[in-house]
Design a protein around this motif. Structure first.
Motif, PDB file in Angstrom:
ATOM      1  N   SER A  47       7.124  44.395  40.650  1.00 50.55           N
ATOM      2  CA  SER A  47       8.344  44.627  39.890  1.00 50.55           C
ATOM      3  C   SER A  47       8.174  45.789  38.940  1.00 50.55           C
ATOM      4  O   SER A  47       7.278  45.782  38.112  1.00 50.55           O
ATOM      5  CB  SER A  47       8.696  43.381  39.075  1.00 50.55           C
ATOM      6  OG  SER A  47       8.862  42.295  39.921  1.00 50.55           O
ATOM      7  N   PRO A  48       9.041  46.803  39.046  1.00 48.06           N
ATOM      8  CA  PRO A  48       8.938  47.904  38.104  1.00 48.06           C
ATOM      9  C   PRO A  48       9.314  47.423  36.709  1.00 48.06           C
ATOM     10  O   PRO A  48      10.198  46.582  36.583  1.00 48.06           O
ATOM     11  CB  PRO A  48       9.948  48.930  38.628  1.00 48.06           C
ATOM     12  CG  PRO A  48      10.883  48.145  39.457  1.00 48.06           C
ATOM     13  CD  PRO A  48      10.129  46.967  39.989  1.00 48.06           C
ATOM     14  N   PRO A  49       8.647  47.896  35.672  1.00 46.62           N
ATOM     15  CA  PRO A  49       8.907  47.395  34.339  1.00 46.62           C
ATOM     16  C   PRO A  49      10.345  47.607  33.888  1.00 46.62           C
ATOM     17  O   PRO A  49      10.862  46.813  33.134  1.00 46.62           O
ATOM     18  CB  PRO A  49       7.945  48.177  33.454  1.00 46.62           C
ATOM     19  CG  PRO A  49       7.387  49.256  34.273  1.00 46.62           C
ATOM     20  CD  PRO A  49       7.619  48.908  35.714  1.00 46.62           C
ATOM     21  N   PHE A  50      11.021  48.640  34.380  1.00 46.86           N
ATOM     22  CA  PHE A  50      12.386  48.880  33.931  1.00 46.86           C
ATOM     23  C   PHE A  50      13.371  47.901  34.551  1.00 46.86           C
ATOM     24  O   PHE A  50      14.470  47.743  34.075  1.00 46.86           O
ATOM     25  CB  PHE A  50      12.837  50.313  34.227  1.00 46.86           C
ATOM     26  CG  PHE A  50      12.829  50.645  35.683  1.00 46.86           C
ATOM     27  CD1 PHE A  50      13.886  50.317  36.493  1.00 46.86           C
ATOM     28  CD2 PHE A  50      11.742  51.294  36.232  1.00 46.86           C
ATOM     29  CE1 PHE A  50      13.879  50.619  37.837  1.00 46.86           C
ATOM     30  CE2 PHE A  50      11.721  51.600  37.579  1.00 46.86           C
ATOM     31  CZ  PHE A  50      12.800  51.256  38.377  1.00 46.86           C
ATOM     32  N   ALA A  51      12.973  47.206  35.605  1.00 47.54           N
ATOM     33  CA  ALA A  51      13.910  46.319  36.296  1.00 47.54           C
ATOM     34  C   ALA A  51      14.353  45.153  35.432  1.00 47.54           C
ATOM     35  O   ALA A  51      15.420  44.612  35.626  1.00 47.54           O
ATOM     36  CB  ALA A  51      13.272  45.787  37.579  1.00 47.54           C
ATOM     37  N   ALA A  52      13.552  44.754  34.482  1.00 46.36           N
ATOM     38  CA  ALA A  52      13.902  43.599  33.682  1.00 46.36           C
ATOM     39  C   ALA A  52      14.462  43.973  32.322  1.00 46.36           C
ATOM     40  O   ALA A  52      14.829  43.111  31.553  1.00 46.36           O
ATOM     41  CB  ALA A  52      12.674  42.719  33.502  1.00 46.36           C
ATOM     42  N   ALA A  53      14.517  45.231  32.008  1.00 45.64           N
ATOM     43  CA  ALA A  53      14.994  45.637  30.687  1.00 45.64           C
ATOM     44  C   ALA A  53      16.464  45.301  30.527  1.00 45.64           C
ATOM     45  O   ALA A  53      17.273  45.582  31.381  1.00 45.64           O
ATOM     46  CB  ALA A  53      14.782  47.137  30.502  1.00 45.64           C
ATOM     47  N   ALA A  54      16.815  44.665  29.422  1.00 46.97           N
ATOM     48  CA  ALA A  54      18.197  44.249  29.203  1.00 46.97           C
ATOM     49  C   ALA A  54      19.090  45.432  28.889  1.00 46.97           C
ATOM     50  O   ALA A  54      20.218  45.502  29.329  1.00 46.97           O
ATOM     51  CB  ALA A  54      18.262  43.231  28.085  1.00 46.97           C
ATOM     52  N   ASP A  55      18.612  46.370  28.119  1.00 50.80           N
ATOM     53  CA  ASP A  55      19.429  47.528  27.764  1.00 50.80           C
ATOM     54  C   ASP A  55      18.493  48.695  27.499  1.00 50.80           C
ATOM     55  O   ASP A  55      17.830  48.744  26.476  1.00 50.80           O
ATOM     56  CB  ASP A  55      20.279  47.226  26.539  1.00 50.80           C
ATOM     57  CG  ASP A  55      21.249  48.354  26.219  1.00 50.80           C
ATOM     58  OD1 ASP A  55      21.226  49.382  26.916  1.00 50.80           O
ATOM     59  OD2 ASP A  55      22.032  48.191  25.275  1.00 50.80           O
ATOM     60  N   VAL A  56      18.452  49.632  28.426  1.00 50.84           N
ATOM     61  CA  VAL A  56      17.534  50.757  28.333  1.00 50.84           C
ATOM     62  C   VAL A  56      17.778  51.573  27.073  1.00 50.84           C
ATOM     63  O   VAL A  56      16.852  52.078  26.458  1.00 50.84           O
ATOM     64  CB  VAL A  56      17.647  51.654  29.593  1.00 50.84           C
ATOM     65  CG1 VAL A  56      16.838  52.910  29.443  1.00 50.84           C
ATOM     66  CG2 VAL A  56      17.196  50.875  30.803  1.00 50.84           C
ATOM     67  N   SER A  57      19.032  51.667  26.668  1.00 51.16           N
ATOM     68  CA  SER A  57      19.343  52.486  25.502  1.00 51.16           C
ATOM     69  C   SER A  57      18.702  51.953  24.230  1.00 51.16           C
ATOM     70  O   SER A  57      18.499  52.698  23.282  1.00 51.16           O
ATOM     71  CB  SER A  57      20.858  52.585  25.317  1.00 51.16           C
ATOM     72  OG  SER A  57      21.398  51.301  25.097  1.00 51.16           O
ATOM     73  N   THR A  70      21.821  57.867  31.196  1.00 52.93           N
ATOM     74  CA  THR A  70      22.718  56.788  31.589  1.00 52.93           C
ATOM     75  C   THR A  70      21.987  55.459  31.543  1.00 52.93           C
ATOM     76  O   THR A  70      20.754  55.410  31.612  1.00 52.93           O
ATOM     77  CB  THR A  70      23.256  57.018  33.008  1.00 52.93           C
ATOM     78  OG1 THR A  70      22.143  57.103  33.893  1.00 52.93           O
ATOM     79  CG2 THR A  70      24.086  58.277  33.094  1.00 52.93           C
ATOM     80  N   ASN A  71      22.736  54.412  31.474  1.00 48.65           N
ATOM     81  CA  ASN A  71      22.182  53.071  31.477  1.00 48.65           C
ATOM     82  C   ASN A  71      21.879  52.688  32.932  1.00 48.65           C
ATOM     83  O   ASN A  71      22.781  52.663  33.765  1.00 48.65           O
ATOM     84  CB  ASN A  71      23.193  52.112  30.853  1.00 48.65           C
ATOM     85  CG  ASN A  71      22.625  50.730  30.664  1.00 48.65           C
ATOM     86  OD1 ASN A  71      21.749  50.311  31.394  1.00 48.65           O
ATOM     87  ND2 ASN A  71      23.149  50.027  29.686  1.00 48.65           N
ATOM     88  N   VAL A  72      20.646  52.378  33.212  1.00 45.45           N
ATOM     89  CA  VAL A  72      20.235  52.048  34.578  1.00 45.45           C
ATOM     90  C   VAL A  72      20.168  50.544  34.810  1.00 45.45           C
ATOM     91  O   VAL A  72      19.705  50.090  35.846  1.00 45.45           O
ATOM     92  CB  VAL A  72      18.876  52.702  34.927  1.00 45.45           C
ATOM     93  CG1 VAL A  72      18.983  54.210  34.904  1.00 45.45           C
ATOM     94  CG2 VAL A  72      17.781  52.208  34.007  1.00 45.45           C
ATOM     95  N   ASP A  73      20.652  49.767  33.859  1.00 45.14           N
ATOM     96  CA  ASP A  73      20.568  48.317  33.976  1.00 45.14           C
ATOM     97  C   ASP A  73      21.292  47.785  35.208  1.00 45.14           C
ATOM     98  O   ASP A  73      20.810  46.871  35.870  1.00 45.14           O
ATOM     99  CB  ASP A  73      21.146  47.646  32.732  1.00 45.14           C
ATOM    100  CG  ASP A  73      20.343  47.961  31.486  1.00 45.14           C
ATOM    101  OD1 ASP A  73      19.198  48.413  31.618  1.00 45.14           O
ATOM    102  OD2 ASP A  73      20.874  47.760  30.382  1.00 45.14           O
ATOM    103  N   ASP A  74      22.473  48.346  35.517  1.00 50.32           N
ATOM    104  CA  ASP A  74      23.230  47.876  36.674  1.00 50.32           C
ATOM    105  C   ASP A  74      22.473  48.107  37.971  1.00 50.32           C
ATOM    106  O   ASP A  74      22.450  47.261  38.853  1.00 50.32           O
ATOM    107  CB  ASP A  74      24.589  48.569  36.752  1.00 50.32           C
ATOM    108  CG  ASP A  74      25.492  48.194  35.588  1.00 50.32           C
ATOM    109  OD1 ASP A  74      25.275  47.127  34.985  1.00 50.32           O
ATOM    110  OD2 ASP A  74      26.409  48.970  35.285  1.00 50.32           O
ATOM    111  N   VAL A  75      21.837  49.260  38.077  1.00 47.31           N
ATOM    112  CA  VAL A  75      21.053  49.575  39.276  1.00 47.31           C
ATOM    113  C   VAL A  75      19.833  48.664  39.354  1.00 47.31           C
ATOM    114  O   VAL A  75      19.491  48.152  40.423  1.00 47.31           O
ATOM    115  CB  VAL A  75      20.644  51.065  39.288  1.00 47.31           C
ATOM    116  CG1 VAL A  75      19.738  51.373  40.459  1.00 47.31           C
ATOM    117  CG2 VAL A  75      21.876  51.946  39.311  1.00 47.31           C
ATOM    118  N   ALA A  76      19.189  48.422  38.224  1.00 45.77           N
ATOM    119  CA  ALA A  76      18.032  47.532  38.200  1.00 45.77           C
ATOM    120  C   ALA A  76      18.439  46.116  38.600  1.00 45.77           C
ATOM    121  O   ALA A  76      17.704  45.427  39.317  1.00 45.77           O
ATOM    122  CB  ALA A  76      17.394  47.540  36.815  1.00 45.77           C
TER     123      ALA A  76
END
Length: 183
Positions: A47-57, A70-76
């Motif tokens: 699992s990439p660490p960014f996949a679980a981030a709630a809000d990248v910003s 951009t916020n990548v949460d939707d893609v993750a």
């Protein structure tokens, strides 16, 4: 702190997916290991660490000084849905196939995000979002329908035939493993 909490929540969700599939897991990999166990282990360790981030910003800068615009949460979240589908299909059971279909059409992680996109909606909304893509237009021209990918996947889930202009497939001739591979 937030990053660690989100990653832990992500791993717990994957583990719960694994536990619900474990009892129905009939497909095995060489050596007798259940395929769903392999899928769950891969999900937990890749699992990439960014996949679980709630809000990248709200996170610390990403990759040194790079910060996404951009916020990548939707893609993750869509990535997590895709991984969930693969894990369910790895069970090799009808129950796993139906659970994978529910994640495909309704989402699991993606419905918690802002856009509420599902993997199915990537195909059903493709005409409005990808109309300028020459690659997409080539596929639409060949298959004769803008939601050709959704028709293929739905026929795979249902064990039926597609009704496209070209490239049709009859999934009634496939078992669960073949249908899962087509998905």
């Amino acid at each position: 702190q937030q990053f660690s909490t989100q990653r832990l929540r992500h791993h717990k969700a994957i583990l719960m997916d694994h536990r619900t599939m474990k009892t129905n897991c009939k497909a095995t990999i060489r050596g007798g290991l259940p395929a769903c166990c392999i899928a769950a282990m891969l999900l937990m360790h890749t699992s990439p660490p960014f996949a679980a981030a709630a809000d990248v910003s709200e996170q610390q800068p990403f990759l040194g000084r790079y910060e996404p615009d951009t916020n990548v949460d939707d893609v993750a979240a869509l990535d997590l849905d895709q991984r969930s589908i693969v894990a369910r299909l790895a069970s090799g059971t009808f129950t796993g196939l139906r659970e994978a279909e529910a994640v495909y059409s309704k989402g699991r992680f993606s419905t918690d995000s802002e856009s509420s996109r599902t993997i199915q909606s990537l195909s059903t909304r493709a005409e409005e979002e990808l109309d300028v893509s020459s690659t997409y237009q080539t596929f639409v021209k060949y298959y004769g329908n803008p939601d050709y990918a959704d028709q293929w996947i739905q026929a795979s889930f249902d064990g039926t035939s597609t009704s496209l202009d070209n490239g049709n497939a009859d999934f009634s001739n496939f078992g669960l493993e073949g249908r899962g591979a087509a998905i």
